[in-house]
Scaffold this motif. Structure first.
Motif, PDB file in Angstrom:
ATOM      1  N   ARG A  85       0.822  -1.209   0.000  1.00  0.00           N
ATOM      2  CA  ARG A  85       0.000   0.000   0.000  1.00  0.00           C
ATOM      3  C   ARG A  85       0.852   1.254   0.000  1.00  0.00           C
ATOM      4  NH1 ARG A  85      -2.624  -3.782   3.182  1.00  0.00           N
ATOM      5  NH2 ARG A  85      -1.617  -3.121   5.119  1.00  0.00           N
ATOM      6  N   GLY A  86       1.974   1.225  -0.656  1.00  0.00           N
ATOM      7  CA  GLY A  86       2.810   2.416  -0.750  1.00  0.00           C
ATOM      8  C   GLY A  86       4.265   2.064  -0.925  1.00  0.00           C
ATOM      9  N   SER A  87       5.117   3.070  -0.767  1.00  0.00           N
ATOM     10  CA  SER A  87       6.563   2.893  -0.906  1.00  0.00           C
ATOM     11  C   SER A  87       7.264   3.729   0.161  1.00  0.00           C
ATOM     12  CB  SER A  87       7.043   3.337  -2.296  1.00  0.00           C
ATOM     13  OG  SER A  87       6.395   2.615  -3.318  1.00  0.00           O
ATOM     14  N   ILE A  88       8.528   3.376   0.429  1.00  0.00           N
ATOM     15  CA  ILE A  88       9.388   4.186   1.288  1.00  0.00           C
ATOM     16  C   ILE A  88      10.669   4.461   0.524  1.00  0.00           C
ATOM     17  CG2 ILE A  88      10.709   4.276   3.434  1.00  0.00           C
ATOM     18  CD1 ILE A  88       8.617   2.563   4.755  1.00  0.00           C
ATOM     19  N   PHE A  89      11.000   5.767   0.459  1.00  0.00           N
ATOM     20  CA  PHE A  89      12.228   6.205  -0.203  1.00  0.00           C
ATOM     21  C   PHE A  89      13.193   6.737   0.848  1.00  0.00           C
ATOM     22  CE2 PHE A  89       9.533   5.834  -3.782  1.00  0.00           C
ATOM     23  CZ  PHE A  89      10.336   5.745  -4.917  1.00  0.00           C
ATOM     24  N   TRP A  90      14.486   6.519   0.582  1.00  0.00           N
ATOM     25  CA  TRP A  90      15.525   6.951   1.524  1.00  0.00           C
ATOM     26  C   TRP A  90      16.691   7.576   0.785  1.00  0.00           C
ATOM     27  CZ3 TRP A  90      20.651   5.829   1.575  1.00  0.00           C
ATOM     28  CH2 TRP A  90      21.386   6.167   2.728  1.00  0.00           C
ATOM     29  N   THR A  91      17.234   8.667   1.342  1.00  0.00           N
ATOM     30  CA  THR A  91      18.534   9.206   0.933  1.00  0.00           C
ATOM     31  C   THR A  91      19.283   9.589   2.190  1.00  0.00           C
ATOM     32  OG1 THR A  91      17.950  11.558   0.816  1.00  0.00           O
ATOM     33  CG2 THR A  91      17.481  10.197  -1.145  1.00  0.00           C
ATOM     34  N   ALA A  92      20.547   9.829   2.047  1.00  0.00           N
ATOM     35  CA  ALA A  92      21.351  10.203   3.203  1.00  0.00           C
ATOM     36  C   ALA A  92      20.925  11.536   3.795  1.00  0.00           C
ATOM     37  CB  ALA A  92      22.825  10.244   2.801  1.00  0.00           C
ATOM     38  N   THR A  93      20.346  12.414   2.971  1.00  0.00           N
ATOM     39  CA  THR A  93      19.946  13.740   3.469  1.00  0.00           C
ATOM     40  C   THR A  93      18.496  13.780   3.934  1.00  0.00           C
ATOM     41  OG1 THR A  93      19.432  14.420   1.199  1.00  0.00           O
ATOM     42  CG2 THR A  93      21.636  14.946   2.045  1.00  0.00           C
ATOM     43  N   THR A  94      17.634  12.993   3.326  1.00  0.00           N
ATOM     44  CA  THR A  94      16.212  13.060   3.675  1.00  0.00           C
ATOM     45  C   THR A  94      15.792  12.007   4.685  1.00  0.00           C
ATOM     46  OG1 THR A  94      15.579  11.553   1.902  1.00  0.00           O
ATOM     47  CG2 THR A  94      15.691  13.915   1.367  1.00  0.00           C
ATOM     48  N   GLY A  95      16.582  10.930   4.844  1.00  0.00           N
ATOM     49  CA  GLY A  95      16.159   9.811   5.653  1.00  0.00           C
ATOM     50  C   GLY A  95      15.104   9.002   4.921  1.00  0.00           C
ATOM     51  N   ALA A  96      14.413   8.130   5.656  1.00  0.00           N
ATOM     52  CA  ALA A  96      13.391   7.261   5.070  1.00  0.00           C
ATOM     53  C   ALA A  96      12.026   7.922   5.204  1.00  0.00           C
ATOM     54  CB  ALA A  96      13.405   5.901   5.767  1.00  0.00           C
ATOM     55  N   VAL A  97      11.337   8.089   4.065  1.00  0.00           N
ATOM     56  CA  VAL A  97      10.035   8.785   4.047  1.00  0.00           C
ATOM     57  C   VAL A  97       9.068   7.946   3.211  1.00  0.00           C
ATOM     58  CG1 VAL A  97       8.802  10.903   3.491  1.00  0.00           C
ATOM     59  CG2 VAL A  97      11.210  11.009   4.219  1.00  0.00           C
ATOM     60  N   GLU A  98       7.837   7.787   3.730  1.00  0.00           N
ATOM     61  CA  GLU A  98       6.833   6.995   3.034  1.00  0.00           C
ATOM     62  C   GLU A  98       6.065   7.868   2.039  1.00  0.00           C
ATOM     63  OE1 GLU A  98       4.869   8.925   6.483  1.00  0.00           O
ATOM     64  OE2 GLU A  98       6.773   7.869   6.140  1.00  0.00           O
ATOM     65  N   ILE A  99       5.524   7.226   1.012  1.00  0.00           N
ATOM     66  CA  ILE A  99       4.693   7.906   0.008  1.00  0.00           C
ATOM     67  C   ILE A  99       3.645   6.918  -0.469  1.00  0.00           C
ATOM     68  CG2 ILE A  99       6.255   7.328  -1.902  1.00  0.00           C
ATOM     69  CD1 ILE A  99       4.610  10.726  -1.538  1.00  0.00           C
ATOM     70  N   TYR A 100       2.377   7.354  -0.548  1.00  0.00           N
ATOM     71  CA  TYR A 100       1.319   6.421  -0.901  1.00  0.00           C
ATOM     72  C   TYR A 100       0.079   7.199  -1.336  1.00  0.00           C
ATOM     73  CZ  TYR A 100      -0.008   7.609   3.903  1.00  0.00           C
ATOM     74  OH  TYR A 100      -0.323   8.296   5.046  1.00  0.00           O
ATOM     75  N   GLY A 101      -0.954   6.504  -1.755  1.00  0.00           N
ATOM     76  CA  GLY A 101      -2.258   7.081  -2.083  1.00  0.00           C
ATOM     77  C   GLY A 101      -2.216   8.084  -3.232  1.00  0.00           C
ATOM     78  N   GLY A 102      -3.160   9.055  -3.165  1.00  0.00           N
ATOM     79  CA  GLY A 102      -3.254  10.048  -4.236  1.00  0.00           C
ATOM     80  C   GLY A 102      -2.016  10.896  -4.344  1.00  0.00           C
ATOM     81  N   ILE A 103      -1.447  11.280  -3.220  1.00  0.00           N
ATOM     82  CA  ILE A 103      -0.222  12.075  -3.272  1.00  0.00           C
ATOM     83  C   ILE A 103       0.897  11.272  -3.914  1.00  0.00           C
ATOM     84  CG2 ILE A 103       1.565  13.127  -1.822  1.00  0.00           C
ATOM     85  CD1 ILE A 103      -0.632  14.075   0.061  1.00  0.00           C
ATOM     86  N   GLY A 104       0.981   9.985  -3.600  1.00  0.00           N
ATOM     87  CA  GLY A 104       1.996   9.144  -4.219  1.00  0.00           C
ATOM     88  C   GLY A 104       1.806   9.047  -5.720  1.00  0.00           C
ATOM     89  N   GLN A 105       0.547   8.952  -6.179  1.00  0.00           N
ATOM     90  CA  GLN A 105       0.286   8.893  -7.617  1.00  0.00           C
ATOM     91  C   GLN A 105       0.680  10.190  -8.293  1.00  0.00           C
ATOM     92  OE1 GLN A 105      -3.837   7.862  -7.916  1.00  0.00           O
ATOM     93  NE2 GLN A 105      -3.561   5.776  -7.104  1.00  0.00           N
ATOM     94  N   ALA A 106       0.377  11.352  -7.619  1.00  0.00           N
ATOM     95  CA  ALA A 106       0.739  12.647  -8.198  1.00  0.00           C
ATOM     96  C   ALA A 106       2.249  12.781  -8.316  1.00  0.00           C
ATOM     97  CB  ALA A 106       0.164  13.770  -7.332  1.00  0.00           C
TER      98      ALA A 106
END
Length: 651
Positions: free
Chosen positions: A581-602
Motif C-alpha cells: 500500500r505504498g513505498s518508502i524512499f531513503w537518501t542520506a539527506t532526507t532519511g526514510a520517508v513513506e509515500i502512498y495514495g493520491g499524493i503518491g500517484q501525483a
C-alpha cells in the motif's frame, strides 16, 4: 684420552667407567689412537645428538623411554664439531628420579674428535626399581655447547614369577570338569610383586621356542586366561614363559590329566553361600570371583527359566548369572536385570545376553543382548538401544561418543520419525533418511523445542562455508548456529531468499531468530536485517532506515508486506522499497520517508524522484481540509472534498 670422574654429589656409591670413543680411528682394520691437535681459539660445539641407551629400553610410556633389565647401562651421545681434530670435554649428569630431591651426579671425560665422534659413559651399578634422567654437554676451550637431554629410563632386573591353575583340569588330584573335545580354561596369575608381567608365550606338551618374545599380552593385573580344546586324553603339560616390562623372562609348567570321555558340563557342582552352583554358571562365578573378591554370592539355587531353554542364579545384590546353550553364561548387573524383567525377561523379544557387561557399578554398564543393547548409569537409569539408532550409537563411539542414553527410543511427534536422547546429544531417524544423525549442544536444544515440526536430521552437524558458524539440515528446516546468534531455524521461502542474498556470507549475516508470525505472514530476523513473507507478496528483505520507518508506520498493518527488496533509485542517490500500500524512499539527506495514495500517484506522475520535486522529505500529514507531503523542492496537497491533488514546486 683422559678420564676425569667429577662427582659433585655422590649419592649411590656406584662404580662408574667413563669411556670416550672419540679420538679413535680405524687404520688397516685396527683401532689406533690419533693424537689430539693443539688447541686454538675457543669455538663452541653444536649440541650433542643421537643420545642412546644400551640395553635398549622396552615398553616406554609418555616421555619415559621404558625399562631396562640390567643394573649397568651405557649412555652414548654423538658430537658434531664445526672443525676437526680438536680436544673437547664431555659431561654426563645423572639423577635418580625415584628418590625425591636427589641431586645430580656429574661424570666428565676428555677426548679428541674427528668429523663425527661419539662419547660413551658406562654406569655399572644402578638401583633396581629406580628411574633415572640424564643429560650430556660438551666444552671446547671453556665454551659450552647446548645441553642435550636423554629420555628417562627405569631399571627392573628382577625375574617375575607366576602360578598356573585350572578348575577344569586340576593338577593337585582334583576331579576334572572337562574331558576330550571339551574346551577348558587355564589361569596364569602373577605372584605378588610380579604384577608387571607384560606378556606370555605358551605351548602344550613342548616348551616355547627358546629366546622368543611373547605374543599374548596380559591384562592390567598381569593375568592371562588360556583356552584349550584337547583332542587326546591322558597326561599333558602346559609350558608357559612370562616376560615383564623390562624383558626379564621366566618359565613354568603345569601338569594335568584329561579324561578320555567328555564330561557332562553340569556335573561339576559346588555349594557356595549355602546354594549349589553347577556347570557353566559355576565356572562363570569362579571366574568373576577371582577377578573381584567382593563379587556377590549366590542368593538362590540354579533354576530353569520360563522358556525351558535357559538357567539362572540370583545373586545377593539383585544381579544374576544367566545361561543358555546358544549364548553361554553371562553376568547381568542388578539394574539391568530389573530392566530385563520389565521388557518381558530373557524369554521375550530382548533375548539372552550375548556377553558380560562392560563398565562398573560406579560409572555405568553396557550389555549386549540378542535383541538390543541395555545401557545403565546411576544418573540416567537403564534404557534400551536397538535398530538403526542403536547401531548409530555404536558407530558414534558408544559411551565415549554420545554417552549413556537418558531415555528410550520414542516418536519425534510427527508420527514418522524416531529419536533417543543421550548425555551428549540426540540421535534422530526419519523414513526419508536411512542413517540416524546426531544432534548436539545448542542445535539439539533448539530442535527439541519443535521436533514435531522440524522432522529428523538428514545430515550431521557441518561447518558453515564462512568458517565461523555451524549448521545442520533437517527434513523440514535448517538450523544455523554461531557463538553470537545461538541456534536458529530457517526454512521455506525465507530460507531460499536468504540463500539468494548470499546466505551467511551475504549482507544479512546469520539468523538471530527462528521464523515468527507477523500479521498474516512470517518473518526471520538476521544480524543486519530481516526477511518478511506473506502468501501474496513472497519473501523480501528489509534493513536499515527503510525497515525502521516501515515498522514505525505499523509494519504489515500499515503499508502492508514488502513487494520488492530494497532497490537503488535511478539517480543512484537513494534507495526504496515498494509495499502493498505504498513505498518508502531513503537518501542520506532526507532519511526514510513513506509515500502512498493520491499524493503518491501525483508524485509518480511528475517523474518520481527524478521530477522537479525531488525526494520526499516528510511523509503525508494532515492539513485543514486535506493532506500534504513535503519534498526537496516543493510539496503536494490532497483535498478531501474533491479528491484532487495539487503539485507546488518551490525551487
Amino acid at each position: 684420552m683422559g678420564v676425569r670422574i667429577r662427582r659433585t654429589h655422590q649419592r649411590f656409591g656406584k662404580s662408574i667407567v667413563a669411556t670416550g670413543l672419540a679420538g679413535l680411528a680405524l687404520v688397516g682394520g685396527l683401532l689406533s689412537a690419533t693424537p689430539a691437535a693443539a688447541d686454538t681459539e675457543p669455538q663452541q660445539l653444536d649440541a650433542p645428538y643421537d643420545l642412546t641407551i644400551s640395553p635398549t629400553p622396552r615398553n616406554g610410556t609418555g616421555p619415559n623411554c621404558g625399562w631396562i633389565n640390567k643394573t649397568a647401562v651405557r649412555l652414548t651421545a654423538k658430537i658434531a664439531p664445526r672443525d676437526l681434530n680438536r680436544s673437547f670435554e664431555s659431561t654426563l649428569r645423572l639423577q635418580d628420579l625415584t628418590a625425591p630431591g636427589s641431586p645430580w651426579t656429574e661424570y666428565t671425560t676428555d677426548s679428541t674428535y674427528f668429523s663425527t665422534s661419539a662419547v660413551s659413559f658406562q654406569v655399572l651399578t644402578l638401583q633396581d626399581g629406580h628411574t633415572y634422567s640424564w643429560t650430556v654437554q660438551t666444552r671446547v676451550g671453556g665454551e659450552p655447547s647446548a645441553v642435550a637431554t636423554g629420555c628417562p629410563f627405569s631399571v627392573d632386573s628382577t625375574t617375575p614369577t607366576f602360578t598356573v591353575s585350572s578348575e577344569d583340569w586340576p593338577s593337585d588330584g582334583g576331579i576334572p570338569r572337562k574331558g576330550v573335545s571339551q574346551t577348558g580354561i587355564f589361569h596364569v596369575t602373577p605372584d605378588p610383586g610380579s604384577e608387571d608381567i607384560y606378556c606370555y608365550e605358551y605351548q602344550f606338551d613342548s616348551p616355547p621356542t627358546p629366546g622368543s618374545d611373547c605374543r599374548l599380552f596380559a591384562d592390567a593385573s598381569g593375568r592371562l586366561d588360556i583356552q584349550w580344546h584337547p583332542h587326546q586324553a591322558g597326561t599333558h603339560v602346559l609350558n608357559v614363559q612370562a616376560q615383564d616390562r623390562a624383558g626379564n623372562k621366566t618359565k613354568g609348567s603345569y601338569t594335568f590329566t584329561v579324561p578320555a570321555s567328555p564330561i557332562d558340563p553340569w556335573a561339576a557342582c559346588s555349594t557356595i553361600n549355602g546354594h549349589q552352583l553347577c556347570g557353566p554358571l559355576l565356572d562363570l562365578f569362579e571366574q568373576l570371583k577371582r577377578a573381584n573378591s567382593n563379587f556377590p554370592s549366590p542368593a538362590g539355587v540354579t533354576a530353569n527359566l520360563p522358556d525351558g531353554v535357559g538357567k539362572s542364579v540370583p545373586l545377593t545384590d539383585g544381579s544374576a548369572l544367566v545361561w543358555s546353550s546358544a549364548s553361554g553364561a553371562s553376568f547381568v548387573p542388578a539394574p539391568i536385570w530389573v530392566r530385563v524383567a520389565q521388557l518381558g525377561g530373557v524369554s521375550g523379544w530382548l533375548g539372552y545376553p550375548r556377553e558380560n557387561p562392560v563398565g562398573s557399578a560406579q560409572h555405568g554398564y553396557v550389555q549386549d543382548f540378542s535383541g538390543g543393547v541395555l545401557a545403565w548409569s546411576p544418573t540416567s537409569g537403564a534404557h534400551l538401544l536397538f535398530g538403526a539408532i542403536g547401531q548409530s550409537w555404536r558407530d558414534s563411539g558408544g559411551i565415549a561418543g554420545l554417552g549413556y542414553p537418558k531415555d528410550d527410543e520414542s516418536d519425534i511427534g510427527d508420527g514418522r520419525g524416531r529419536k533417543q536422547t543421550f548425555e551428549k546429544g540426540i540421535l534422530t531417524w526419519g523414513p526419508s533418511n536411512w542413517r540416524p544423525h546426531a544432534v548436539r549442544d545448542a542445535i539439539a536444544s533448539a530442535w527439541s523445542a519443535g521436533a514435531r515440526w522440524y522432522g529428523a536430521a538428514t545430515t550431521d552437524e557441518l561447518a558453515a562455508p564462512d568458517g565461523i558458524g555451524r549448521y545442520q539440515v533437517f527434513e523440514k528446516v535448517r538450523f544455523y548456529w554461531t557463538p553470537k546468534t545461538g541456534a536458529q531455524e530457517i526454512h521455506g521461502g525465507i530460507l531460499n531468499k536468504w540463500w539468494e542474498l548470499g546466505g551467511e556470507r551475504g549482507f544479512l549475516g546469520y539468523p538471530t531468530t527462528g521464523e515468527q508470525a507477523i500479521g498474516n505472514g512470517r518473518v526471520s530476523h538476521f544480524e543486519r536485517g530481516s526477511i518478511y513473507w506473506s502468501a501474496a507478496s513472497g519473501p523480501h528483505e528489509l534493513h536499515g532506515g527503510i525497515k525502521a520507518r516501515w515498522l514505525e508506520l505499523g509494519g504489515p498493518a500499515g503499508l502492508g508486506f514488502p513487494l520488492t527488496d530494497e532497490m537503488v533509485t535511478g539517480d543512484k542517490r537513494g534507495r526504496y522499497v515498494v509495499f502493498e500500500r505504498g513505498s518508502i524512499f531513503w537518501t542520506a539527506t532526507t532519511g526514510a520517508v513513506e509515500i502512498y495514495g493520491g499524493i503518491g500517484q501525483a508524485w509518480a506522475s511528475q517523474g518520481w524522484n527524478s521530477g522537479p520535486l525531488g525526494y520526499p522529505t516528510r511523509g503525508e500529514y494532515g492539513i485543514p481540509g486535506g493532506r500534504r507531503a513535503d519534498f526537496e523542492h516543493g510539496y503536494i496537497t490532497w483535498t478531501a472534498a474533491t479528491g484532487k491533488t495539487q503539485i507546488v514546486v518551490t525551487g
